[in-house]
Scaffold this active site. Structure first.
Site, PDB file in Angstrom:
ATOM      1  N   HIS A 126       6.716   5.661  12.559  1.00  0.00           N
ATOM      2  CA  HIS A 126       7.042   6.426  11.348  1.00  0.00           C
ATOM      3  C   HIS A 126       5.843   6.962  10.584  1.00  0.00           C
ATOM      4  CE1 HIS A 126       5.970   2.567   9.501  1.00  0.00           C
ATOM      5  NE2 HIS A 126       5.718   3.266   8.412  1.00  0.00           N
ATOM      6  N   GLU A 178      -2.077   5.252   2.828  1.00  0.00           N
ATOM      7  CA  GLU A 178      -2.026   3.826   2.503  1.00  0.00           C
ATOM      8  C   GLU A 178      -3.405   3.219   2.218  1.00  0.00           C
ATOM      9  OE1 GLU A 178      -0.433   5.229   5.069  1.00  0.00           O
ATOM     10  OE2 GLU A 178       1.691   4.884   4.683  1.00  0.00           O
ATOM     11  N   HIS A 222      13.616   5.380  12.297  1.00  0.00           N
ATOM     12  CA  HIS A 222      13.353   5.510  10.860  1.00  0.00           C
ATOM     13  C   HIS A 222      14.217   6.653  10.317  1.00  0.00           C
ATOM     14  CE1 HIS A 222      11.070   6.360   7.171  1.00  0.00           C
ATOM     15  NE2 HIS A 222      10.393   5.236   7.348  1.00  0.00           N
ATOM     16  N   ARG A 242       2.917   8.772   8.676  1.00  0.00           N
ATOM     17  CA  ARG A 242       2.715  10.199   8.391  1.00  0.00           C
ATOM     18  C   ARG A 242       1.718  10.847   9.338  1.00  0.00           C
ATOM     19  NH1 ARG A 242       5.101   9.622   3.538  1.00  0.00           N
ATOM     20  NH2 ARG A 242       5.483  11.480   2.273  1.00  0.00           N
ATOM     21  N   ASP A 261       0.793  -1.238   0.000  1.00  0.00           N
ATOM     22  CA  ASP A 261       0.000   0.000   0.000  1.00  0.00           C
ATOM     23  C   ASP A 261       0.820   1.280   0.000  1.00  0.00           C
ATOM     24  OD1 ASP A 261       1.108   0.050   2.518  1.00  0.00           O
ATOM     25  OD2 ASP A 261      -0.741  -0.550   3.538  1.00  0.00           O
ATOM     26  N   GLU A 275      -0.401  -9.098  -0.998  1.00  0.00           N
ATOM     27  CA  GLU A 275      -0.955  -8.496   0.217  1.00  0.00           C
ATOM     28  C   GLU A 275      -2.158  -7.612  -0.146  1.00  0.00           C
ATOM     29  OE1 GLU A 275       0.802  -5.517   3.196  1.00  0.00           O
ATOM     30  OE2 GLU A 275       1.683  -7.388   3.881  1.00  0.00           O
TER      31      GLU A 275
HETATM   32  C1  UD1 Z   1       6.789   5.030   3.413  1.00  0.00           C
HETATM   33  C2  UD1 Z   1       5.372   4.670   2.953  1.00  0.00           C
HETATM   34  C3  UD1 Z   1       4.630   3.973   4.074  1.00  0.00           C
HETATM   35  C4  UD1 Z   1       5.435   2.826   4.647  1.00  0.00           C
HETATM   36  C5  UD1 Z   1       6.828   3.283   5.023  1.00  0.00           C
HETATM   37  C6  UD1 Z   1       7.671   2.119   5.474  1.00  0.00           C
HETATM   38  C7  UD1 Z   1       4.240   6.175   1.369  1.00  0.00           C
HETATM   39  C8  UD1 Z   1       3.526   7.464   1.167  1.00  0.00           C
HETATM   40  N1  UD1 Z   1       4.631   5.893   2.616  1.00  0.00           N
HETATM   41  O1  UD1 Z   1       6.646   6.011   4.443  1.00  0.00           O
HETATM   42  O2  UD1 Z   1       3.398   3.480   3.582  1.00  0.00           O
HETATM   43  O3  UD1 Z   1       4.774   2.321   5.788  1.00  0.00           O
HETATM   44  O4  UD1 Z   1       7.455   3.892   3.885  1.00  0.00           O
HETATM   45  O5  UD1 Z   1       8.805   2.537   6.202  1.00  0.00           O
HETATM   46  O6  UD1 Z   1       4.455   5.456   0.416  1.00  0.00           O
HETATM   47  N2  UD1 Z   1      14.393   8.436   4.283  1.00  0.00           N
HETATM   48  C9  UD1 Z   1      15.754   8.362   4.109  1.00  0.00           C
HETATM   49  N3  UD1 Z   1      16.310   7.139   3.814  1.00  0.00           N
HETATM   50  C10 UD1 Z   1      15.569   6.005   3.692  1.00  0.00           C
HETATM   51  C11 UD1 Z   1      14.173   6.084   3.872  1.00  0.00           C
HETATM   52  C12 UD1 Z   1      13.595   7.320   4.167  1.00  0.00           C
HETATM   53  O7  UD1 Z   1      16.462   9.346   4.208  1.00  0.00           O
HETATM   54  O8  UD1 Z   1      16.129   4.935   3.445  1.00  0.00           O
HETATM   55  C13 UD1 Z   1      13.779   9.743   4.642  1.00  0.00           C
HETATM   56  C14 UD1 Z   1      13.733  10.748   3.479  1.00  0.00           C
HETATM   57  O9  UD1 Z   1      14.010  12.002   3.999  1.00  0.00           O
HETATM   58  C15 UD1 Z   1      12.283  10.702   3.047  1.00  0.00           C
HETATM   59  C16 UD1 Z   1      11.582  10.430   4.378  1.00  0.00           C
HETATM   60  O10 UD1 Z   1      12.445   9.548   5.069  1.00  0.00           O
HETATM   61  O11 UD1 Z   1      11.880  11.940   2.481  1.00  0.00           O
HETATM   62  C17 UD1 Z   1      10.210   9.824   4.265  1.00  0.00           C
HETATM   63  O12 UD1 Z   1      10.207   8.690   3.378  1.00  0.00           O
HETATM   64  P1  UD1 Z   1       8.845   8.332   2.578  1.00  0.00           P
HETATM   65  O13 UD1 Z   1       9.074   7.088   1.777  1.00  0.00           O
HETATM   66  O14 UD1 Z   1       8.336   9.515   1.844  1.00  0.00           O
HETATM   67  O15 UD1 Z   1       7.801   8.050   3.727  1.00  0.00           O
HETATM   68  P2  UD1 Z   1       7.804   6.974   4.893  1.00  0.00           P
HETATM   69  O16 UD1 Z   1       7.303   7.653   6.106  1.00  0.00           O
HETATM   70  O17 UD1 Z   1       9.107   6.260   4.921  1.00  0.00           O
HETATM   71  N1  UDP Z   2      12.380  -3.482  10.181  1.00  0.00           N
HETATM   72  C1  UDP Z   2      13.761  -3.546   9.973  1.00  0.00           C
HETATM   73  N2  UDP Z   2      14.584  -2.723  10.702  1.00  0.00           N
HETATM   74  C2  UDP Z   2      14.112  -1.843  11.610  1.00  0.00           C
HETATM   75  C3  UDP Z   2      12.699  -1.751  11.786  1.00  0.00           C
HETATM   76  C4  UDP Z   2      11.871  -2.569  11.062  1.00  0.00           C
HETATM   77  O1  UDP Z   2      14.229  -4.363   9.173  1.00  0.00           O
HETATM   78  O2  UDP Z   2      14.928  -1.151  12.240  1.00  0.00           O
HETATM   79  C5  UDP Z   2      11.495  -4.358   9.389  1.00  0.00           C
HETATM   80  C6  UDP Z   2      10.447  -5.151  10.138  1.00  0.00           C
HETATM   81  O3  UDP Z   2      10.921  -6.444  10.460  1.00  0.00           O
HETATM   82  C7  UDP Z   2       9.293  -5.214   9.153  1.00  0.00           C
HETATM   83  C8  UDP Z   2       9.434  -3.964   8.327  1.00  0.00           C
HETATM   84  O4  UDP Z   2      10.764  -3.485   8.537  1.00  0.00           O
HETATM   85  O5  UDP Z   2       9.443  -6.317   8.263  1.00  0.00           O
HETATM   86  C9  UDP Z   2       8.429  -2.914   8.723  1.00  0.00           C
HETATM   87  O6  UDP Z   2       8.729  -1.725   8.073  1.00  0.00           O
HETATM   88  P1  UDP Z   2       8.059  -0.353   8.447  1.00  0.00           P
HETATM   89  O7  UDP Z   2       7.610  -0.395   9.852  1.00  0.00           O
HETATM   90  O8  UDP Z   2       9.035   0.701   8.041  1.00  0.00           O
HETATM   91  O9  UDP Z   2       6.843  -0.245   7.431  1.00  0.00           O
HETATM   92  P2  UDP Z   2       5.317  -0.771   7.454  1.00  0.00           P
HETATM   93  O10 UDP Z   2       5.312  -2.232   7.698  1.00  0.00           O
HETATM   94  O11 UDP Z   2       4.611   0.018   8.495  1.00  0.00           O
HETATM   95  O12 UDP Z   2       4.811  -0.391   6.103  1.00  0.00           O
END
Ligand code: UD1
Ligand code: UDP
Length: 373
Positions: A208, A134, A241, A210, A98, A120
């Protein structure tokens, strides 16, 4: 006959973890030419997973930017993945879950009239803005999909309620359980699990979403700080995160405390092994709600809704929201009431037997048998 080109596309950590076992399974099939596209919606957190599972993508759109918006992600993925589809013309596109990568990639595949398999599928809160974005990402992806891989019978029911075709929906279990077969090890050790002795009770925290950024997150962090203060045998492990909005607040509220470990995101092997050895997990994550029940770890969910009611019904998961006092009380109850703790720690995993990827691959093979002959 040419091999069927099955293209998997994903961009964030959780999609990668749950697509990895499926990609491995596709790679072992003689009839299949599997292609992997990553959007790079996450960078470091995605690369950690690719390294662990030894996946070398065919394409990397590398779209991430600091402070990216959902407009940025959608338009970059739609255009970038659209170009790849025009060049590669795969027989099927597989998307997961999602995220905005999921929805935009499905949209691009639809524009190219390529069949879509949604891994999923069918998770719902029925609340448009929770979780945001999502809930609508997954509803819109399901509207565009041709094959539905529903993790549970409840997710299948949700799809039937929306008049999706019964014969396009398959209950497979969740590939998260497949992934844990690669990661969990009895002999795992990590110094973070032995700091301050073995009688310590460790609380793992992740946050994490939003809709939790800002005040809700601050409330939760304050409750956690109070717990660490009031229970001297408790340690907090918080892999932060990479989102700066999470990290800055965590450091401000939870920093400079010897019993609170603010650490970098763990790789998935470390995370799942540490999770299995923690006393309680507090999280707003989706995936962790699926993993913890099979590890016997009680989960307190820092959200008002969940699309994963199975864990609640099984008894391992409790929805507690983000109110400071309610979070404090829920944690404190689990720390002091051993019968309540035992009840939550001994529930059953509702997400299948770890063979979801095999089932998905055989459904895909069957789909092409039907459509080609
Ligand atoms: C995204 C997904 C969310 C999912 C989550 C898993 C969307 C809108 N959101 O949210 O559904 O649950 O990922 O973790 O698709 N960043 C880094 N390095 C990384 C990852 C993130 O620097 O490896 C930082 C960046 O500044 C980025 C911010 O995190 O702008 C947010 O990342 P983003 O993918 O937009 O949203 P998430 O909150 O991670
Ligand atoms: N996870 C990881 N390292 C971490 C935290 C989470 O590998 O420090 C894994 C966790 O086992 C799970 C997934 O990341 O499989 C969950 O990711 P996240 O919570 O970012 O996203 P969501 O599931 O909410 O979309």
């Amino acid at each position: 006959m040419d091999k069927l080109k099955i293209m998997s596309v994903f961009g964030t950590r959780p999609e990668a973890i749950k697509m990895a076992p499926l990609i491995k399974e596709l790679q072992s099939q003689t009839w299949c030419d599997p292609k992997v596209v990553v959007t790079g919606q996450h960078r470091e957190m995605l690369d950690q997973v690719l390294d662990i599972f030894d996946i070398d993508p065919d394409y990397d759109l590398n779209i991430m930017s600091q402070g990216q918006t959902i407009f940025d992600i959608t338009s970059r993925v739609l255009n970038g993945f659209g170009d790849i589809l025009k060049k590669e013309n795969p027989d099927m596109v597989l998307v997961h879950g999602d995220t905005t990568t999921t929805f935009a990639a499905a949209m691009a595949a639809f524009y190219c009239q390529i069949p879509i398999g949604h891994v999923e599928a069918g998770l719902r809160t029925w609340n448009k803005y929770s979780p945001f974005p999502e809930e609508m990402n997954r509803q819109m992806t399901d509207d565009l999909s041709d094959l539905y891989f529903a993790p549970t019978s409840q997710s299948k029911e949700n799809l039937l309620r929306e008049n999706k075709a019964d014969d396009a929906i398959y209950v497979t279990g969740n590939t998260a359980i497949d992934a844990m077969k690669f990661t969990i090890s009895e002999n795992y050790q990590n110094p973070i699990l032995s700091s301050n002795g073995s009688s310590v009770r460790r609380l793992l925290v992740t946050m994490h979403r939003r809709e939790n950024l800002g005040t809700p997150m601050e409330n939760v962090f304050t409750a956690i700080k109070e717990i660490a203060h009031d229970f001297e045998d408790v340690e907090i492990i918080f892999p932060m995160h990479k989102n700066p909005a999470v990290r800055d607040l965590a450091k401000k509220v939870l920093g400079n405390n010897t019993r609170i470990h603010l650490v970098e995101p763990f790789d998935v092997v470390d995370f799942q092994n540490i999770l299995s050895r923690c006393h309680i997990v507090l999280t707003d994550s989706g995936g962790i709600q699926e993993e913890a029940p099979s590890l016997g770890v009680p989960v307190l969910v820092l959200r008002d809704t969940t699309e994963r009611p199975e864990g609640i019904q099984a008894g391992t998961v409790k929805l507690i929201g983000t109110n400071r006092k309610l979070v404090y009380d829920a944690v404190s109850t689990l720390l002091t009431d051993s019968s309540e703790y035992d009840r939550m720690a001994h529930a059953e995993n509702p997400y299948g037997d770890g063979k979801a990827s095999k089932k998905i691959v055989s459904v895909i093979a069957e789909y092409f048998e039907k459509h080609i002959h």
